[in-house]
Every structure is written in structure tokens, then in C-alpha cells.
Design an enzyme around this catalytic site. Structure first.
Site, PDB file in Angstrom:
ATOM      1  N   ASN A  62      36.293  35.149  42.182  1.00  0.00           N
ATOM      2  CA  ASN A  62      36.821  35.640  43.581  1.00  0.00           C
ATOM      3  C   ASN A  62      36.850  34.519  44.746  1.00  0.00           C
ATOM      4  OD1 ASN A  62      37.229  38.368  43.301  1.00  0.00           O
ATOM      5  ND2 ASN A  62      34.959  38.680  43.130  1.00  0.00           N
ATOM      6  N   CYS A  71      39.764  42.171  36.051  1.00  0.00           N
ATOM      7  CA  CYS A  71      40.599  41.959  37.436  1.00  0.00           C
ATOM      8  C   CYS A  71      42.096  42.463  36.571  1.00  0.00           C
ATOM      9  CB  CYS A  71      40.799  40.779  37.734  1.00  0.00           C
ATOM     10  SG  CYS A  71      42.226  40.563  39.231  1.00  0.00           S
ATOM     11  N   GLY A  72      42.559  43.622  37.254  1.00  0.00           N
ATOM     12  CA  GLY A  72      43.588  44.304  36.589  1.00  0.00           C
ATOM     13  C   GLY A  72      45.017  43.309  36.795  1.00  0.00           C
ATOM     14  N   ASN A  73      44.931  43.006  38.258  1.00  0.00           N
ATOM     15  CA  ASN A  73      46.308  42.191  38.363  1.00  0.00           C
ATOM     16  C   ASN A  73      46.368  40.642  37.754  1.00  0.00           C
ATOM     17  OD1 ASN A  73      47.652  44.005  40.304  1.00  0.00           O
ATOM     18  ND2 ASN A  73      46.385  43.622  41.676  1.00  0.00           N
ATOM     19  N   HIS A 163      33.757  50.148  41.850  1.00  0.00           N
ATOM     20  CA  HIS A 163      34.452  50.374  42.977  1.00  0.00           C
ATOM     21  C   HIS A 163      33.942  51.934  43.630  1.00  0.00           C
ATOM     22  CE1 HIS A 163      38.027  47.971  41.739  1.00  0.00           C
ATOM     23  NE2 HIS A 163      37.502  48.128  40.418  1.00  0.00           N
ATOM     24  N   ASN A 194      33.733  46.988  45.472  1.00  0.00           N
ATOM     25  CA  ASN A 194      35.293  46.970  45.705  1.00  0.00           C
ATOM     26  C   ASN A 194      35.349  48.516  46.548  1.00  0.00           C
ATOM     27  OD1 ASN A 194      36.386  44.394  44.396  1.00  0.00           O
ATOM     28  ND2 ASN A 194      35.446  45.673  42.786  1.00  0.00           N
ATOM     29  N   GLU A 212      38.221  44.301  48.898  1.00  0.00           N
ATOM     30  CA  GLU A 212      37.819  43.809  47.570  1.00  0.00           C
ATOM     31  C   GLU A 212      36.603  43.032  47.783  1.00  0.00           C
ATOM     32  OE1 GLU A 212      39.942  42.035  44.565  1.00  0.00           O
ATOM     33  OE2 GLU A 212      41.889  42.926  45.145  1.00  0.00           O
ATOM     34  N   CYS A 221      45.237  45.962  44.062  1.00  0.00           N
ATOM     35  CA  CYS A 221      43.953  45.704  43.264  1.00  0.00           C
ATOM     36  C   CYS A 221      44.319  46.805  41.925  1.00  0.00           C
ATOM     37  CB  CYS A 221      42.770  46.315  43.960  1.00  0.00           C
ATOM     38  SG  CYS A 221      41.294  46.245  43.168  1.00  0.00           S
ATOM     39  N   GLY A 222      44.224  46.030  40.819  1.00  0.00           N
ATOM     40  CA  GLY A 222      44.719  46.717  39.505  1.00  0.00           C
ATOM     41  C   GLY A 222      43.332  47.633  39.164  1.00  0.00           C
ATOM     42  N   THR A 223      42.304  47.194  38.982  1.00  0.00           N
ATOM     43  CA  THR A 223      41.187  48.128  38.741  1.00  0.00           C
ATOM     44  C   THR A 223      40.942  48.931  39.756  1.00  0.00           C
ATOM     45  OG1 THR A 223      39.817  46.199  39.687  1.00  0.00           O
ATOM     46  CG2 THR A 223      39.820  46.052  37.404  1.00  0.00           C
ATOM     47  N   GLY A 224      41.088  48.642  41.144  1.00  0.00           N
ATOM     48  CA  GLY A 224      40.996  49.691  42.003  1.00  0.00           C
ATOM     49  C   GLY A 224      41.973  50.940  42.036  1.00  0.00           C
TER      50      GLY A 224
HETATM   51  N1  LIG Z   1      37.317  41.375  43.691  1.00  0.00           N
HETATM   52  C1  LIG Z   1      37.082  42.160  42.428  1.00  0.00           C
HETATM   53  C2  LIG Z   1      37.879  41.192  41.248  1.00  0.00           C
HETATM   54  C3  LIG Z   1      39.360  41.358  41.245  1.00  0.00           C
HETATM   55  C4  LIG Z   1      39.995  42.746  41.143  1.00  0.00           C
HETATM   56  C5  LIG Z   1      41.265  42.976  41.320  1.00  0.00           C
HETATM   57  N2  LIG Z   1      41.919  41.941  42.139  1.00  0.00           N
HETATM   58  C6  LIG Z   1      42.226  43.613  40.511  1.00  0.00           C
HETATM   59  O1  LIG Z   1      43.436  43.528  40.460  1.00  0.00           O
HETATM   60  O2  LIG Z   1      41.474  44.406  39.519  1.00  0.00           O
HETATM   61  C7  LIG Z   1      35.676  42.375  41.960  1.00  0.00           C
HETATM   62  O3  LIG Z   1      34.722  41.348  42.647  1.00  0.00           O
HETATM   63  O4  LIG Z   1      35.215  42.986  41.278  1.00  0.00           O
END
Ligand SMILES: N[C@H](CCC[C@H](N)C(=O)O)C(=O)O
Length: 277
Positions: A62, A71-73, A163, A194, A212, A221-224
Site C-alpha cells: 500500500n 488486491c483485486g484491481n 473488509h 478496509n 482502503e 477496490c476489487g476485494t472490497g
Molecule cells: N488496501 C488493501 C489492499 C488493496 C486492495 C484494493 N486496492 C483492491 O483492489 O482489492 C488492503 O490493505 O487490504
């Protein structure tokens, strides 16, 4: 050192390929390079490394220097990079991450370049202590949390990274910058978290804005988005396939009932290549 700037719906990354492992002091390097005034500027620093279990390994740091499990994206950006830069000619690849192990990735190629990517994001982790939170329940759904005198109710989901999803009346205009950072570091979340604020529009469409962990207010945020879909199914608010609409654009998320895996489909774009002395 060569780098490539890519983004997934405006969640942007400095991508470095060709190293065998993370360099010493990668946390400080990420802070310096991700700085939008004194550095290149990005939400994170991403390394494509060799893997013994998959075609490639991805590590993501990060912009605050903390390493994330997933990190999904970024995984879509990495997948685009390896195909467009001819590290592979396969349109089905595997990428290893700390948080989700070996993940299958399908590349949709248009005119010789990757346009969209469909990622198997693995199974969501719902046991409270494993997300982690301090709540020892099999599923943490609509759980109360108080911060600065205001009570919210959150649903906890890990996609390899933690999350908390909170439903509000108007996610698009919600005061993300006030409440996001307070919840990110709340003592109920031992590894921070997150924070997703979501407004379900119908059973196939949800607005979501994200604060995040380690990066602050990102455009996507992909995982979000995956966590938001899983939470919305657990709360009976959406079907198992829905569009999650973020400030930077839309992701299509599916939580497959047969294999319990979450699948994320979305774009990835390359902006430019550069070199650092
Ligand atoms: N900041 C997130 C990592 C990046 C996740 C986000 N950018 C995505 O696309 O999933 C964390 O510390 O868990």
C-alpha cells in the site's frame, strides 16, 4: 529501474516486473514512489515475481508502506501486464497471492491487448476471528460498532484481506473522509480494515464507496467489491451476481453457490512506462 503504471477503474499501481524478490526497504520505497507530489503517484506498489506454484506471483504494498495479502484491481493489472508485455501468450493464467493462494485468471483479449479480466478471488472468509475482527462468531453480520459516539452496523468479510461493509442511505455522498479513517483503525479490527459504505439500489446493483486500509479513499477496490457482494447476499439484499458500482466504474461480482468461490470481472488499463534512476 523500469516501471509500468496501470490502473483498475482508477485504483492505480506502479508495477515492477523482473525482480526475484521484494527489495529490502520496500515499505519506504512504496511510500516514496506512491507519493502523488514528490513521487510517481499511486495507490500501491506491485511486484510481479516468480512462483513455484503458479505462473506468476504478485505482492502488493500500500501507499503507506504496509503489505496487503490481496488486491483485486492489482491482480487484473498484473494479468494485463504479463500478456501485453509478452511474458505469456496464454489467456488463462494463474497468479499466486499471499492472501488467496493460487488464483485462476481469464483474460479477454481485444485487438491483441487485454481488455477485461475475470479473476477467481477464492472463497470468502467469514469467521469473525479469521477476518480478523475481535468478534468470535461464525459470521459477523450487521454487527454494532461505535465510533466517536455514532453507531454503525457492519458485516465482516475477508477476501484474503479484511473488509467491513456498512450499509448507508447514500453511499455516493457519504462522508467517507470522516468515518473511513476512524473505522480503519478501530480496536475491533486487530490488523486494521478496509471500509466499504454501500447502498443497494436493487438485487443486481449496489453503489459502494471505499476507504482502503493503508491507502485511504481510492476510486475502486476489487476485494472490497467482492466483500460487498458477499455481505449483500448474507444480508438478503442482492442476488449472488450483481454489479458493484464504484467511483471509478463498475465491477461484476459473482458468488458461486456450487464452489463457494467469488469471481470478479472488470477492466485493466496501462497508462505509461517509465524508468527510475
Ligand atoms: N488496501 C488493501 C489492499 C488493496 C486492495 C484494493 N486496492 C483492491 O483492489 O482489492 C488492503 O490493505 O487490504
Amino acid at each position: 529501474m523500469k516501471f509500468t503504471k496501470l490502473h483498475g477503474l482508477g485504483n492505480d499501481f506502479i508495477v515492477i516486473a523482473g525482480e526475484k524478490e521484494l527489495p529490502a526497504g520496500v515499505d519506504q520505497l512504496a511510500i516514496r514512489l506512491c507519493n502523488r507530489f514528490f513521487g510517481i503517484g499511486a495507490d500501491g506498489l506491485v511486484y510481479i515475481l516468480p512462483s513455484e506454484k503458479a505462473d506468476f506471483k504478485m505482492r502488493i504494498i500500500n501507499s503507506d508502506g504496509s503489505e496487503a495479502e490481496q488486491c483485486g484491481n492489482a491482480i487484473r493489472c498484473v494479468s494485463k501486464y504479463v500478456y501485453d508485455h509478452k511474458l505469456t501468450d496464454a489467456t488463462e493464467i494463474t497468479v499466486e497471492t499471499l492472501g488467496a493462494g493460487v488464483q485462476k485468471v481469464q483474460l479477454n483479449v481485444q485487438e491483441g491487448k487485454v481488455a477485461t479480466v475475470r479473476v477467481d478471488m477464492g472463497q470468502p472468509i467469514l469467521q469473525g476471528l479469521e477476518v480478523p475482527t475481535t468478534v468470535d462468531e461464525a459470521k459477523v453480520i450487521n454487527h454494532p460498532i461505535e465510533v466517536d459516539g455514532r453507531e454503525f452496523r457492519f458485516t465482516a468479510v475477508s477476501m484474503g484481506n479484511p473488509h467491513c461493509v456498512i450499509y448507508v442511505d447514500d453511499a455516493v455522498n457519504f462522508d467517507l473522509a470522516v468515518w473511513g479513517p476512524k473505522l480503519e483503525v478501530h480496536p475491533m479490527f486487530p490488523r486494521k480494515i478496509n471500509v466499504e459504505f454501500a447502498t443497494v439500489k436493487n438485487r443486481a446493483f449496489t453503489d459502494m464507496r471505499v476507504w482502503e486500509r493503508g491507502a485511504g479513499p481510492t476510486l475502486a477496490c476489487g476485494t472490497g467489491a467482492c466483500a460487498t457482494l458477499v455481505s449483500s447476499v448474507l444480508n438478503g439484499l442482492t442476488d449472488r451476481q450483481a454489479t458493484v458500482s464504484l467511483k471509478g466504474g463498475d465491477l461484476f461480482i459473482e458468488w458461486n453457490e456450487e464452489d463457494n468461490h467469488v469471481y470478479m470481472t472488470g477492466p485493466a488499463e496501462e497508462v505509461y512506462q517509465g524508468t527510475l534512476d
